[in-house]
Design a protein around this motif. Structure first.
Motif, PDB file in Angstrom:
ATOM      1  N   ALA A  89      -0.694   9.773   0.460  1.00  0.00           N
ATOM      2  CA  ALA A  89      -2.010   9.657   1.101  1.00  0.00           C
ATOM      3  C   ALA A  89      -3.097  10.280   0.230  1.00  0.00           C
ATOM      4  N   GLY A  90      -2.783  11.389  -0.403  1.00  0.00           N
ATOM      5  CA  GLY A  90      -3.752  12.048  -1.280  1.00  0.00           C
ATOM      6  C   GLY A  90      -4.107  11.206  -2.488  1.00  0.00           C
ATOM      7  N   VAL A  91      -3.111  10.571  -3.084  1.00  0.00           N
ATOM      8  CA  VAL A  91      -3.376   9.692  -4.229  1.00  0.00           C
ATOM      9  C   VAL A  91      -4.195   8.484  -3.773  1.00  0.00           C
ATOM     10  N   ALA A  92      -3.864   7.942  -2.609  1.00  0.00           N
ATOM     11  CA  ALA A  92      -4.648   6.814  -2.085  1.00  0.00           C
ATOM     12  C   ALA A  92      -6.111   7.223  -1.894  1.00  0.00           C
ATOM     13  N   ALA A  93      -6.341   8.397  -1.335  1.00  0.00           N
ATOM     14  CA  ALA A  93      -7.711   8.873  -1.117  1.00  0.00           C
ATOM     15  C   ALA A  93      -8.433   9.093  -2.445  1.00  0.00           C
ATOM     16  N   LEU A  94      -7.714   9.625  -3.419  1.00  0.00           N
ATOM     17  CA  LEU A  94      -8.306   9.848  -4.741  1.00  0.00           C
ATOM     18  C   LEU A  94      -8.723   8.520  -5.377  1.00  0.00           C
ATOM     19  N   VAL A  95      -7.829   7.556  -5.357  1.00  0.00           N
ATOM     20  CA  VAL A  95      -8.130   6.244  -5.944  1.00  0.00           C
ATOM     21  C   VAL A  95      -9.292   5.593  -5.199  1.00  0.00           C
ATOM     22  N   TRP A  96      -9.243   5.629  -3.877  1.00  0.00           N
ATOM     23  CA  TRP A  96     -10.296   4.995  -3.071  1.00  0.00           C
ATOM     24  C   TRP A  96     -11.649   5.674  -3.291  1.00  0.00           C
ATOM     25  N   SER A  97     -11.649   6.981  -3.536  1.00  0.00           N
ATOM     26  CA  SER A  97     -12.921   7.681  -3.767  1.00  0.00           C
ATOM     27  C   SER A  97     -13.567   7.240  -5.078  1.00  0.00           C
ATOM     28  N   HIS A  98     -12.756   6.811  -6.034  1.00  0.00           N
ATOM     29  CA  HIS A  98     -13.277   6.319  -7.309  1.00  0.00           C
ATOM     30  C   HIS A  98     -13.626   4.837  -7.265  1.00  0.00           C
ATOM     31  N   ASP A 117       8.391   3.329 -11.681  1.00  0.00           N
ATOM     32  CA  ASP A 117       9.599   2.654 -11.208  1.00  0.00           C
ATOM     33  C   ASP A 117      10.812   3.571 -11.370  1.00  0.00           C
ATOM     34  N   LEU A 118      11.520   3.775 -10.282  1.00  0.00           N
ATOM     35  CA  LEU A 118      12.740   4.582 -10.280  1.00  0.00           C
ATOM     36  C   LEU A 118      13.861   3.744  -9.679  1.00  0.00           C
ATOM     37  N   GLY A 119      15.092   4.090  -9.994  1.00  0.00           N
ATOM     38  CA  GLY A 119      16.216   3.342  -9.429  1.00  0.00           C
ATOM     39  C   GLY A 119      16.312   1.966 -10.038  1.00  0.00           C
ATOM     40  N   ALA A 120      16.769   1.003  -9.225  1.00  0.00           N
ATOM     41  CA  ALA A 120      16.874  -0.381  -9.697  1.00  0.00           C
ATOM     42  C   ALA A 120      15.489  -0.895 -10.072  1.00  0.00           C
ATOM     43  N   SER A 121      15.433  -1.754 -11.045  1.00  0.00           N
ATOM     44  CA  SER A 121      14.158  -2.290 -11.516  1.00  0.00           C
ATOM     45  C   SER A 121      13.433  -3.029 -10.396  1.00  0.00           C
ATOM     46  N   GLY A 122      12.138  -2.767 -10.275  1.00  0.00           N
ATOM     47  CA  GLY A 122      11.341  -3.384  -9.219  1.00  0.00           C
ATOM     48  C   GLY A 122      11.491  -2.627  -7.913  1.00  0.00           C
ATOM     49  N   CYS A 123      11.246  -3.300  -6.826  1.00  0.00           N
ATOM     50  CA  CYS A 123      11.317  -2.670  -5.513  1.00  0.00           C
ATOM     51  C   CYS A 123      12.775  -2.542  -5.060  1.00  0.00           C
ATOM     52  N   ASP A 124      13.154  -1.354  -4.618  1.00  0.00           N
ATOM     53  CA  ASP A 124      14.504  -1.144  -4.104  1.00  0.00           C
ATOM     54  C   ASP A 124      14.443  -0.334  -2.815  1.00  0.00           C
ATOM     55  N   ASN A 125      15.556  -0.232  -2.127  1.00  0.00           N
ATOM     56  CA  ASN A 125      15.596   0.408  -0.814  1.00  0.00           C
ATOM     57  C   ASN A 125      15.436   1.920  -0.839  1.00  0.00           C
ATOM     58  N   GLU A 126      15.733   2.565  -1.954  1.00  0.00           N
ATOM     59  CA  GLU A 126      15.645   4.028  -2.014  1.00  0.00           C
ATOM     60  C   GLU A 126      14.249   4.530  -2.393  1.00  0.00           C
ATOM     61  N   TYR A 127      13.598   3.842  -3.326  1.00  0.00           N
ATOM     62  CA  TYR A 127      12.323   4.311  -3.867  1.00  0.00           C
ATOM     63  C   TYR A 127      11.154   3.378  -3.575  1.00  0.00           C
ATOM     64  N   GLY A 128      11.426   2.217  -2.980  1.00  0.00           N
ATOM     65  CA  GLY A 128      10.385   1.212  -2.880  1.00  0.00           C
ATOM     66  C   GLY A 128       9.997   0.787  -4.279  1.00  0.00           C
ATOM     67  N   TRP A 129       8.705   0.759  -4.554  1.00  0.00           N
ATOM     68  CA  TRP A 129       8.218   0.397  -5.885  1.00  0.00           C
ATOM     69  C   TRP A 129       8.262   1.570  -6.844  1.00  0.00           C
ATOM     70  N   GLY A 130       8.551   2.779  -6.343  1.00  0.00           N
ATOM     71  CA  GLY A 130       8.695   3.934  -7.219  1.00  0.00           C
ATOM     72  C   GLY A 130       7.891   5.127  -6.747  1.00  0.00           C
ATOM     73  N   LEU A 131       7.802   6.105  -7.619  1.00  0.00           N
ATOM     74  CA  LEU A 131       7.118   7.368  -7.357  1.00  0.00           C
ATOM     75  C   LEU A 131       5.620   7.204  -7.513  1.00  0.00           C
ATOM     76  N   VAL A 132       4.879   7.609  -6.515  1.00  0.00           N
ATOM     77  CA  VAL A 132       3.422   7.543  -6.581  1.00  0.00           C
ATOM     78  C   VAL A 132       2.937   8.268  -7.842  1.00  0.00           C
ATOM     79  N   ASP A 133       1.931   7.715  -8.495  1.00  0.00           N
ATOM     80  CA  ASP A 133       1.457   8.266  -9.765  1.00  0.00           C
ATOM     81  C   ASP A 133      -0.067   8.366  -9.763  1.00  0.00           C
ATOM     82  N   ALA A 134      -0.575   9.578  -9.679  1.00  0.00           N
ATOM     83  CA  ALA A 134      -2.024   9.791  -9.631  1.00  0.00           C
ATOM     84  C   ALA A 134      -2.681   9.561 -10.991  1.00  0.00           C
ATOM     85  N   LYS A 135      -1.938   9.669 -12.076  1.00  0.00           N
ATOM     86  CA  LYS A 135      -2.521   9.543 -13.404  1.00  0.00           C
ATOM     87  C   LYS A 135      -2.642   8.105 -13.875  1.00  0.00           C
ATOM     88  N   ALA A 136      -1.901   7.210 -13.241  1.00  0.00           N
ATOM     89  CA  ALA A 136      -1.851   5.824 -13.721  1.00  0.00           C
ATOM     90  C   ALA A 136      -3.121   5.105 -13.531  1.00  0.00           C
TER      91      ALA A 136
END
Length: 136
Positions: A89-98, A117-136
């Motif tokens: 939620a914090g990363v979403a707010a940061l991106v939206w503020s910019h 992206d973590l785990g299996a390539s692409g979207c998977d059941n454990e990580y979804g699309w992966g770890l949220v990344d504020a720097k990206a």
């Protein structure tokens, strides 16, 4: 579900903790399509043994030993998908503020596309699309 109206009509971006049973069961509201379901990872980016894993998990956040506020004007280390969700939620707010001209759907897509992206390539059941990344 009431969340789809807020997401589809009101421009709200909703996130919820996937759950802490460590099963593939669906928990709500996280498993509604209009809600971003957030899984938890440890400090090595590995899925935890308590985080829910299913096809509704969309993204992951740090969820182990997170410094959190506690009653009595104190802090405590907490673990769980509820500890991971504020990171997303914090990363979403940061991106939206910019990019305030963006819609909730565009911010959601930006979080997905920029996740590590973590785990299996692409979207998977454990990580979804992966770890949220504020720097990206």
């Amino acid at each position: 579900d009431q969340f789809s109206g807020h997401y589809g009509n009101d421009g709200v971006l909703i996130m919820a903790a996937a759950g802490n049973e460590g099963t593939s069961d669906y928990n709500y509201p996280a498993s509604y399509a209009s809600v971003m379901s957030v899984a938890a990872v440890n400090n090595h980016g590995v899925s935890t043994n308590f985080s829910q894993y299913n096809d509704q998990v969309e993204i992951a956040g740090p969820g182990v030993l997170v410094n959190s506020t506690w009653p009595g004007n104190k802090y405590a280390l907490m673990s769980g998908t509820s500890a991971a969700t504020p990171h997303v939620a914090g990363v979403a707010a940061l991106v939206w503020s910019h990019f305030p001209q963006c819609s909730n759907k565009q911010i959601r897509e930006a979080l997905i596309l920029s996740a590590e992206d973590l785990g299996a390539s692409g979207c998977d059941n454990e990580y979804g699309w992966g770890l949220v990344d504020a720097k990206a």
